[in-house]
Design a protein around this motif. Sequence first.
Motif, PDB file in Angstrom:
ATOM      1  N   ASN A  43      44.887  41.882  50.195  1.00 43.57           N
ATOM      2  CA  ASN A  43      43.713  41.790  49.332  1.00 43.57           C
ATOM      3  C   ASN A  43      43.164  40.377  49.369  1.00 43.57           C
ATOM      4  O   ASN A  43      43.875  39.418  49.113  1.00 43.57           O
ATOM      5  N   THR A  71      44.839  36.302  48.316  1.00 43.46           N
ATOM      6  CA  THR A  71      45.279  35.457  49.410  1.00 43.46           C
ATOM      7  C   THR A  71      45.697  34.095  48.897  1.00 43.46           C
ATOM      8  O   THR A  71      44.938  33.420  48.211  1.00 43.46           O
ATOM      9  N   VAL A  78      38.357  38.700  57.301  1.00 41.75           N
ATOM     10  CA  VAL A  78      39.186  38.625  56.104  1.00 41.75           C
ATOM     11  C   VAL A  78      39.422  37.157  55.792  1.00 41.75           C
ATOM     12  O   VAL A  78      39.208  36.281  56.641  1.00 41.75           O
ATOM     13  N   THR A 106      35.226  46.915  50.079  1.00 36.72           N
ATOM     14  CA  THR A 106      36.175  47.059  48.979  1.00 36.72           C
ATOM     15  C   THR A 106      37.107  48.252  49.187  1.00 36.72           C
ATOM     16  O   THR A 106      36.787  49.188  49.933  1.00 36.72           O
ATOM     17  N   ASN A 107      38.252  48.212  48.513  1.00 36.70           N
ATOM     18  CA  ASN A 107      39.190  49.321  48.576  1.00 36.70           C
ATOM     19  C   ASN A 107      38.942  50.278  47.413  1.00 36.70           C
ATOM     20  O   ASN A 107      37.994  50.116  46.650  1.00 36.70           O
ATOM     21  N   GLN A 151      38.504  46.318  44.834  1.00 38.34           N
ATOM     22  CA  GLN A 151      38.844  44.953  45.206  1.00 38.34           C
ATOM     23  C   GLN A 151      38.262  44.622  46.580  1.00 38.34           C
ATOM     24  O   GLN A 151      38.329  45.434  47.503  1.00 38.34           O
ATOM     25  N   VAL A 205      38.371  43.341  50.088  1.00 37.59           N
ATOM     26  CA  VAL A 205      39.451  43.117  51.043  1.00 37.59           C
ATOM     27  C   VAL A 205      38.950  42.529  52.357  1.00 37.59           C
ATOM     28  O   VAL A 205      39.728  42.056  53.175  1.00 37.59           O
TER      29      VAL A 205
END
Length: 267
Positions: free
Chosen positions: A3, A7, A117, A219-220, A224, A226
Amino acid sequence: MANAASTPITAHKPGDGYVQSFARGLEVIRSFSADAPRQTLTEVAGRSGLSRAGARRILLTLETLGYVSSDGKLFSLTPRILDLGFAYLSSMPIWNLAEPVMEALVAEVKESCSAAVLDGTDIVYVLRVPTHKIMSISLGVGSRLPAYCTSMGRMLLSALPEVELMKCLQASTLEARTKYTVTDVKELAAKVAQARKQGWSLVNQELEEGLVSMAAPITNRAGQTVAALNISGQANRTSAKAMQETMLPQLLEAAQAISRMLSVQRS
């Protein structure tokens, strides 16, 4: 997938499970780059912070495993090293699903599209669908860029808690890459807050003069962030205003489509 909002900004402190020899091996691998694709033993030792004897043992181990080759003097990575990166990508099937969406977006807007990411103070490219070469930097899967002056970086930074965001900005090397680059921490925090509020980010020639980039969050199922999705183009062909007015809806739609696919993936 890690996520982006969680991090870590600072490195973990070594604990009882820390394997120093493994960590040193990774430092040796990281010592190779576009600027140093072939190195002598002395150069590897210097760039990885190891003794010649230590670097030699690791290089010989990597050579035995097929990750490094040598002509007797110079060492270089072999294509097998890509297996390490592909292990991450193959473990995240979302990227296989995302590529067609990105290709359709590129076909529609006629600009390059990438996904990235957050990794510390950098963004790492995990997928890219280019059109024309628009940057002096060669980008591909695994390429890293600073988060503070990139559209995807600011989008990903916007998902961090405020304390983590400030730690990240303070840990970043804030240099003026162009005359437009924002390097003030407070101003950057305001830019990130704006991206969080509006749900997208636009960076106009801050990374490289002539480059305009716009990003949206992926987002997931928990909502969130990601990853981030962007489109980028040349200012002399597509101004920042024109990109926002004519391409933002398509970018947001593509990011939402990938998010929906991610939300139905099994954890």
